[in-house]
Design an enzyme around this catalytic site. Structure first.
Site, PDB file in Angstrom:
ATOM      1  N   HIS A  99      45.025  51.679   9.916  1.00 45.85           N
ATOM      2  CA  HIS A  99      45.933  52.511  10.695  1.00 45.85           C
ATOM      3  C   HIS A  99      46.304  51.871  12.009  1.00 45.85           C
ATOM      4  O   HIS A  99      46.638  52.544  12.970  1.00 45.85           O
ATOM      5  CB  HIS A  99      45.319  53.889  10.959  1.00 45.85           C
ATOM      6  N   HIS A 120      51.122  52.419   4.322  1.00 40.35           N
ATOM      7  CA  HIS A 120      50.130  51.627   3.589  1.00 40.35           C
ATOM      8  C   HIS A 120      50.683  51.150   2.252  1.00 40.35           C
ATOM      9  O   HIS A 120      49.927  50.763   1.366  1.00 40.35           O
ATOM     10  CB  HIS A 120      48.878  52.464   3.304  1.00 40.35           C
TER      11      HIS A 120
END
Ligand SMILES: Nc1ncnc2c1ncn2[C@@H]1O[C@H](COP(=O)(O)OP(=O)(O)O)[C@@H](O)[C@H]1O
Ligand SMILES: Nc1ncnc2c1ncn2[C@@H]1O[C@H](COP(=O)(O)OP(=O)(O)O)[C@@H](O)[C@H]1O
Ligand SMILES: [Mg+2]
Ligand SMILES: [Mg+2]
Ligand SMILES: [Mg+2]
Ligand SMILES: [Mg+2]
Lengths: 337, 209, 337, 209
Positions: free
Chosen positions: A223, A61
């Site tokens: 995700h 991320h």
């Protein structure tokens, strides 16, 4: 292990540690990296008498969270394996390394794994006599929140919360104050995202989902998980409201509100498209009588090379504006220092 | 025939092999309704556990289980790390410092494991999680143990029930874990954690024969 | 026109203007946007008695160039259509808007279109009595340079040059000094790039080239053009030297040199991979006795959503280090202000 | 039959239609060995030119050509903008303020256009650019004009030669423009600028009939 996937990596099993080595070299003025367990701490940690602001989560991320380690934001970040929450060992080590005597605030994104691992770490730290508080961010309006679900995911709001609480901690606000502020921010921030193309986790070797040339996913998380709804591709003028309207309706936000608008890229989205979407969102908010007082545009909480974007809206008051504007010096966010 | 520390360690080594073999399958299942890391996470954890056991096998079954628990907690991360870690920790506590485990102890350990998973994860049967595999496994294990079965019989029954429990997750709409974000779209897929629980119990049963 | 391509846009024909609208709203404190012809200028332009540093090029390389408009870097950027150099009108308007009486330095990437259009603009500005100098950046070692070619492309070195010359201009260095400095930087900076996946130009609707699952392109530029060589995918430990070795051999760089290492993402590359590659490059340079004194890691000169990276090496001396460190305040690069 | 300002404007409108029709083809050719914008660039330029001509058609052929030149320079960008712009500008200068153009004037304008492109772009025949189409076109036009051909004949010969010249770029290795970055890999592709030059001349020839 061989490279089985088209990425700039050596071994999927060591990708996080390998990337941390580059990060450590690139930002030696800002941060220190510890490898076992993996923790990234600001170079001057622990800062005496300052609340340690600690976060972390799965890797993939970036720049979240390690890119936000530094003065005015995070004291430490715990990078887990790609899309896998860190272990309690990592979080405990981060707290130990950064506790300057004023305790630690853990910023946790609401995923089962993150919540459980941070919870364990908090217990372990408490057992060592370090005062620890945890705040869970769950701003993703794409997900149903009820007692009978895992609750909403923590997404873009995390970035804003880390900046604002980091600024407060830097000014010497105590643990109670930091915790209250974090809850306040978490309570008035909402997000939603979409994907045009999925991402590929290094060890998985295959995209997280597949989309036809004319399809997109609405309500994706960070995700690589599929979203809630697959819809045909549409022009930006219709995509942006598809993100904005559920956000506005949720808190709700309304005429007269002052907000921070965060237009986030998922990792593989050209900045050109982000700015384009941002302009549309600003126009729509103006039409609804909502004043955009601050903005952030760019890929700040990503999902590897996923193509897509998210919008985050935070309701502002003078306190939050001032803390947002306060100096920050990290790899990914920097002003005033 | 009782179950010694060495036997438990041997069984966990077998689990590590099976997890490695099924790594890609578990990743694929998790990619479909989660984030695609379940097989990778468990494989990382059990690989680390084998290294640890290669160094030193603790003296009692309980100590072996405790060592497994701390390794999984320290190495796995994600949801599976704390959940499997807690399961092993509670199992370890449940067996105490007995030198060998009989059928009743094994069934009791399984029950303690389930209670740990539920305490941490708050999932109920039907939420499409590992609890859907573990719950029937515990029931089956208890009834075999209560009717005089041996360790192998207890574990065989648990494995059989866990496999059926795992299969039962296919039509379910997830209410816990990442799959819950998909809402209705989570139906029609096998839950990866339920699958790994079934694999684990089947391997333990095989080792106990 | 309908959206025929999976992008966050409305109409491919208006994508640049639409994005500029978002940029203008996002960075009202830094820049002003003018639409016809399209020019982005720093908010306090013209700065009296300061050399105006003006650049521009096709869009799709964001944050280059508009993201570098602001104090300590560019006075104006001229965004052309996607991958199409701006017109002389744009460049002339930029010079007119930013000339504070000390003349203008045009920073031009070496592409036929850019060179010709800036050349025309320079003539028009001169005809209006504005003193203008042009410096061409041609740092891409993947391309053969000879009298019988279009010469090397301008790529990553452009970012470094704009920062350094922008700092000098901000300090009051005159047009001769800025031009000489720009030539010095252009003379000692070299780059090379690779792609793992191509990009799609909005109006084209199809990828700029196609690559099999196990192929990559070595020596790509920033316009989605294919590279010079298609090779099988390899681990990062072998990719990074494939970029670094031609760079080192070209200038050449050698033991004892001090450099700035710029690890650039092409737009769709996860930061995780960039940091990983950066770490390898630092190690290789250390092995060769080359000291990395400054670094920049991130997507700063991109090719829409292309997946890939480039490395840029600039030979440093104390003057350049000091100018690199000087304060800068732009949308994409900011420190000290 | 001479060529008036109106006729020239009409011919340029026809070019705009043809460019629009071939936009995708030119984009595809440019994607293969360039950056995929040639068709888009020219289409943007000629669309703007048509708008301008819709407002007002200047009084002489030279003034129409000059208007085309400034529009292309202001709107197209890239390599094609200045090159085509210069071509039209030189053609405009070459025809002066004549009210009508005869065959000799047209051939002369083409030659001036070529000289302008070479002056700006420094490409020679064989470099795989629009020069490979324009050079034989100028030669053919001059020889038809010299042997008493009319405007239609001059342009037909130019178009024919330009088409052959464009085709001749296929096997070449580019030495100018973006295609040169590909080195040997540029061979086997038609140069987009040579193709657009041939299209433009073919359309002018059609309008002159
Ligand atoms: N609250 C919960 N209770 C019990 N099991 C859960 C819970 N949440 C998730 N799980 C199990 O964990 C599995 C996913 O594990 P894993 O992929 O390793 O973690 P993550 O979801 O963090 O990526 C699911 O398939 C499910 O069986
Ligand atoms: N130096 C040059 N001289 C003549 N023609 C050139 C030159 N460079 C490029 N061209 C022509 O321009 C065409 C490309 O135009 P275009 O795609 O619009 O511009 P760009 O290359 O800037 O994207 C090429 O196909 C070639 O025919
Ligand atoms: Mg995970
Ligand atoms: Mg998972
Ligand atoms: Mg171009
Ligand atoms: Mg082109």
């Amino acid at each position: 292990m061989e490279v089985t996937v088209k990425k700039i990596i050596n071994d999927p099993a060591t990708v996080v540690a390998d990337a941390l080595r580059g990060m450590e070299l690139a930002h030696a003025d800002l941060l220190d990296v510890q490898y076992d367990p993996a923790v990234v701490v600001r170079v001057d940690a622990p800062v005496p008498r300052k609340v340690a602001v600690v976060s972390g989560g799965g890797s993939g991320h970036e720049p979240l969270h390690a890119g936000f380690v530094g003065r005015g934001m995070l004291d430490a970040a715990c990078p887990g394996a790609v899309f896998t929450s860190p272990t309690p060992d990592q979080v405990l080590a981060a707290v130990q390394r950064t506790n300057g005597g004023a305790g630690a605030l853990l910023i946790v994104k609401n995923y089962t794994g993150d919540v459980l691992n941070f919870e364990t770490a908090a217990e372990l730290a408490a057992a060592e006599g370090i005062e620890v508080r945890s705040v869970v961010v769950d701003d993703d309006v794409a997900v149903k929140d009820s007692l009978h679900t895992a609750g909403r995911r923590g997404v873009g709001g995390t970035v804003l919360l880390e900046k604002i609480v980091g600024a407060a901690a830097e000014r010497g606000v105590d643990l109670d104050g930091c915790e209250a502020l974090a809850r306040k921010v978490a309570g008035q921030v909402r997000s939603m995202g979409l994907a045009l193309a999925p991402c590929t986790v290094p060890h998985a070797g295959e995209p997280s989902f597949t989309l036809a040339d004319d399809e997109m996913e609405l309500g994706i998380g960070i995700h690589g998980e599929p979203g809630r709804q697959r819809v045909p591709v549409r022009p930006a003028d219709s995509l942006v409201p598809a993100l904005l309207d559920p956000i506005l309706g949720d808190l709700p936000f309304g005429a007269g509100d002052r907000v921070l608008l965060f237009t986030n890229g998922m990792g593989g989205t050209p900045l050109l498209e982000l700015y384009l979407a941002h302009g549309i969102a600003e126009r729509l908010l103006a039409e609804r009588g909502i004043t955009v007082r601050r903005r952030l545009v760019g890929p700040y909480i990503t999902s590897l090379e996923m193509q897509g974007m998210s919008l985050t809206l935070l309701k502002l008051d003078d306190e939050l504006v001032e803390l947002w504007d306060a100096p920050v010096r990290t790899a990914a966010l920097r002003w005033g220092l | 025939m009782g179950c010694t520390a060495e036997r438990v360690a041997e069984a966990l080594r077998a689990v590590a092999r099976v997890v490695a073999e099924h790594r890609e399958e578990l990743v694929r299942l998790d990619r479909e309704i989660g984030d695609g890391d379940h097989g990778e996470n468990l494989n990382r954890g059990f690989t680390a556990l084998v290294s640890k056991l290669d160094g030193d096998v603790p003296g009692t079954p309980g100590a072996v289980l405790k060592s497994a628990a701390t390794t999984l907690i320290s190495v796995v991360g994600g949801a599976a790390g704390p959940l499997y870690g807690t399961a092993f920790l509670r199992a370890a506590t449940s067996v105490g410092d007995a030198a060998e485990l009989d059928a009743g102890a094994v069934a009791g350990a399984l029950r303690a494991a389930l209670e740990g998973v539920v305490a941490r994860g708050k999932a109920a049967v039907g939420d499409k999680t590992m609890v859907d595999a573990l719950t029937p496994a515990v029931a089956a294990a208890s009834s075999v143990a209560a009717t005089g079965g041996d360790v192998a019989g207890v574990l065989a029954a648990a494995a059989e029930a866990a496999e059926q429990g795992a299969e039962s997750t296919v039509p379910l709409v997830a209410r816990k874990g990442r799959a819950s974000y998909l809402g209705e779209r989570s139906a029609g897929h096998l839950d990866p954690g339920a699958r790994s629980t079934a694999l684990l119990l089947r391997t333990l049963a095989g080792s106990a024969r």
